[in-house]
Design a protein around this motif. Sequence first.
Motif, PDB file in Angstrom:
ATOM      1  N   ASN A  43       0.861  -1.028  -0.065  1.00  0.00           N
ATOM      2  CA  ASN A  43      -0.153  -0.150   0.058  1.00  0.00           C
ATOM      3  C   ASN A  43       0.780   1.030  -0.022  1.00  0.00           C
ATOM      4  N   TYR A  52      -0.187   4.319  -0.972  1.00  0.00           N
ATOM      5  CA  TYR A  52      -1.106   5.644  -1.091  1.00  0.00           C
ATOM      6  C   TYR A  52      -0.380   6.585  -0.252  1.00  0.00           C
ATOM      7  N   GLY A  65      -2.252   9.063   1.337  1.00  0.00           N
ATOM      8  CA  GLY A  65      -2.918   9.319   2.571  1.00  0.00           C
ATOM      9  C   GLY A  65      -4.580   9.696   2.164  1.00  0.00           C
ATOM     10  N   PRO A  66      -5.329   8.892   3.084  1.00  0.00           N
ATOM     11  CA  PRO A  66      -5.078   7.833   3.839  1.00  0.00           C
ATOM     12  C   PRO A  66      -4.364   6.894   3.305  1.00  0.00           C
ATOM     13  N   SER A  67      -3.387   6.204   4.534  1.00  0.00           N
ATOM     14  CA  SER A  67      -2.349   5.383   3.888  1.00  0.00           C
ATOM     15  C   SER A  67      -2.180   4.225   4.986  1.00  0.00           C
ATOM     16  N   ILE A  68      -1.185   3.347   4.651  1.00  0.00           N
ATOM     17  CA  ILE A  68      -0.810   2.269   5.129  1.00  0.00           C
ATOM     18  C   ILE A  68      -0.868   2.361   6.907  1.00  0.00           C
ATOM     19  N   LEU A  69      -1.305   1.674   7.552  1.00  0.00           N
ATOM     20  CA  LEU A  69      -1.368   1.531   8.632  1.00  0.00           C
ATOM     21  C   LEU A  69      -0.984   0.194   9.499  1.00  0.00           C
ATOM     22  N   GLN A 123      -4.045  11.164   8.906  1.00  0.00           N
ATOM     23  CA  GLN A 123      -4.101   9.855   8.127  1.00  0.00           C
ATOM     24  C   GLN A 123      -2.878   9.654   7.386  1.00  0.00           C
ATOM     25  N   PRO A 150      -6.316   7.101  11.026  1.00  0.00           N
ATOM     26  CA  PRO A 150      -7.467   7.408   9.735  1.00  0.00           C
ATOM     27  C   PRO A 150      -7.855   8.861   9.766  1.00  0.00           C
ATOM     28  N   LEU A 155      -7.006  -4.173   1.770  1.00  0.00           N
ATOM     29  CA  LEU A 155      -6.807  -2.851   2.507  1.00  0.00           C
ATOM     30  C   LEU A 155      -7.981  -2.326   3.416  1.00  0.00           C
ATOM     31  N   MET A 207      -9.565   2.412   6.486  1.00  0.00           N
ATOM     32  CA  MET A 207      -8.879   3.413   6.947  1.00  0.00           C
ATOM     33  C   MET A 207      -7.491   3.696   6.243  1.00  0.00           C
ATOM     34  N   GLU A 208      -7.357   3.035   5.195  1.00  0.00           N
ATOM     35  CA  GLU A 208      -5.885   3.196   4.765  1.00  0.00           C
ATOM     36  C   GLU A 208      -5.817   3.430   2.940  1.00  0.00           C
ATOM     37  N   VAL A 209      -7.325   3.419   2.509  1.00  0.00           N
ATOM     38  CA  VAL A 209      -7.379   3.637   1.308  1.00  0.00           C
ATOM     39  C   VAL A 209      -7.457   5.162   0.963  1.00  0.00           C
ATOM     40  N   SER A 210      -7.044   5.600  -0.295  1.00  0.00           N
ATOM     41  CA  SER A 210      -7.033   7.139  -0.493  1.00  0.00           C
ATOM     42  C   SER A 210      -8.596   7.381  -0.468  1.00  0.00           C
ATOM     43  N   HIS A 211      -8.969   8.636  -0.087  1.00  0.00           N
ATOM     44  CA  HIS A 211     -10.481   9.035  -0.243  1.00  0.00           C
ATOM     45  C   HIS A 211     -10.520   9.227  -1.762  1.00  0.00           C
ATOM     46  N   THR A 228      -9.632  15.975   3.121  1.00  0.00           N
ATOM     47  CA  THR A 228      -9.929  14.421   3.361  1.00  0.00           C
ATOM     48  C   THR A 228     -10.937  14.287   4.324  1.00  0.00           C
TER      49      THR A 228
END
Lengths: 356, 356
Positions: A5, A7, A9-13, A189, A194, B33, B36-40, B232
């Motif tokens: 992942n 991305y 943002g929102p991005s990997i957690l 994020q 999140p 995923l 909470m961790e995917v792009s908006h 976001t």
Amino acid sequence: MKKHNFYAGPSILPEFTKQKTAEAAVDFAGTGLSVMEVSHRSKEFVAVMDEAVALVKELLKVPEGYSVLFLQGGASLSFLMAPYNLMKSKAAYLVTGSWASKAMKEAKYFGEVVEVASSKDKNFNYIPKAFEVPADADYLHITTNNTIFGTEIKTDLDVPVPMIADMSSDIFSRPIDVAKYDMIYAGAQKNLGPSGATLVIIKDEALDKTGRTIPTMLDFQTHIKNDSMFNTPSTIAVYACLQTLIWLKDKGGVEAMEKINIEKADLLYAELDRNKLFVPTVPAAEDRSRMNVTFVMAEGYEALEKEFNEFATSKGMIGLKGHRSVGGFRASIYNAMPVESVQALIDVMAEFEANH
Amino acid sequence: MKKHNFYAGPSILPEFTKQKTAEAAVDFAGTGLSVMEVSHRSKEFVAVMDEAVALVKELLKVPEGYSVLFLQGGASLSFLMAPYNLMKSKAAYLVTGSWASKAMKEAKYFGEVVEVASSKDKNFNYIPKAFEVPADADYLHITTNNTIFGTEIKTDLDVPVPMIADMSSDIFSRPIDVAKYDMIYAGAQKNLGPSGATLVIIKDEALDKTGRTIPTMLDFQTHIKNDSMFNTPSTIAVYACLQTLIWLKDKGGVEAMEKINIEKADLLYAELDRNKLFVPTVPAAEDRSRMNVTFVMAEGYEALEKEFNEFATSKGMIGLKGHRSVGGFRASIYNAMPVESVQALIDVMAEFEANH
Ligand SMILES: Cc1ncc(COP(=O)(O)O)c(C=O)c1O
Ligand SMILES: Cc1ncc(COP(=O)(O)O)c(C=O)c1O
Ligand SMILES: [Mg+2]
Ligand SMILES: [Mg+2]
Ligand SMILES: [Mg+2]
Ligand SMILES: [Mg+2]
């Protein structure tokens, strides 16, 4: 197939954050209720907020005299709240990207705004160094990491006035000297949780100096006096942030994180430099972000952009497309990104090179 | 033991919402995923936002010419955004509780504020009826449900100016005639979802009439033009709201919900009237909230308050303590509360009466 992942943002957690939040979405703190359906004033949720604040203070070594808040509205609302609360009549802004420009725009309602320097002349692909900050400015606003353009200010600057820093995309990636800042803020994020929570660290004695009447919700004092509970905070978002803070402490805190982040960034930039198909968009190594690694196809290979995107996607790489204002690619490699995922991307790049 | 969740907000959510959100916290829309961790800006999340907006429009029969937004900041930030965007110079407020007072306070930055009536004289235990709204007011602001004091305006009023309504604690509990309102807003954390999302329904042509320069994030046009994605949004909160909207539609929408809400409220008020130990704090049946049923110990039984609280807690009742400004008890019985939980509370009250 394993997904990696990238991305922005929102991005990997961390897995830990996701698992704990999933559990709490149905049963929070043994209440039998979801973290989304308990009162923010319940003792269980107050404990979440208190622990999150305490961990921010511990991990960033926040000195006495600062308040730590979890608000709503994103970093974008802080663009406005910063000058509303801290700008008397003159503020200085360092313009290193789109977010910095947007922050500066909101200050213009409140007085004179000095742009101390801008890297717009080169599409923000460097950090200006030789600039002067007016000694009578109320603060210098900086954006420590420029998420879109892949540059980063990796040390705490020495300037003659207090700083306000938008650290949305690199907070907790390294130790910082909080005492140099009147205010630090970050949309959660990237390295924290999140979207839906905004972290603000603010020097108490910097407040109440403007003589301005501030609408209730935009006044940091409102939130300080009420421990971020003047109104209902974004409870599940704060809960998830707490899990990441717990994970971060367990990993050794921001000192340990900085080492890993340097390792990850060095690996990736080295491959970009080596690989004949790709070039980083930020030429100076010292300005290159450890969080968002931006790159384009090298001269002569521009036509391969779409093919590489498809190839990388087919290998489980997600979110590599660069922001539309830069084009090309962006690999966001935040705290939660393991070295293995960076290595996987490097392997994909090397394989793609071998095919061409 | 089964828990019955009577919290006033954040408050009970459908099992469906909790389960779906827990699942999406680890695997969202088959992406592998977390939500909470995917792009908006990913197609998967854009679909969530679009569907949530479409369902709000469908369920509330929102007419053409209105925009539906999911923002951050809670209803409390809308207290400010409402007059910032819609008040030219004179606004009218109906003061039916603490939230109404807080909303009115923010309007005072923008011009003349007329308090058309207040029920403060009786600690807000009724809804004022005979009041006059100045015909030259830009709007009348009302709070349809007074979460703290247990009163509710259960029909759409007829007044000579457009209305702005804070529907935080009764939106989706009954059909409404949106055309009567220039703006409707609600913190999500009662009938819609977790805290962290704020629903705003706004009449497009009511905007841009003030001549005022509005800071970017406080300007509804910013959010309208960007489909609630200027910055976001609180992605997991919006995701959870969508699940509740899907659940609500499946249950028959707001028309079906109103019937069940009337049934639940009637059952509970009937027991309060019948039971010698308790009295509702709102005397007039027509003013009694279907969402927050407030009550105190009857005269002569005041000393039993603490004992009843402990007894109810021992039976799995959660969140019954009244707000500190009213005392006594408050049973919040929002959309997601099943009749069985209301019946369980009634049984506990009857059992407690039998013991005394
Ligand atoms: C550096 C920086 N500042 C501000 C923002 C805006 O944050 P928000 O969307 O929370 O308002 C972003 C978002 O990506 C960012 O990267
Ligand atoms: C009627 C009403 N308005 C406004 C609010 C404040 O909402 P928020 O906490 O989202 O700002 C509440 C919260 O309970 C409420 O019940
Ligand atoms: Mg940027
Ligand atoms: Mg190269
Ligand atoms: Mg109230
Ligand atoms: Mg009675």
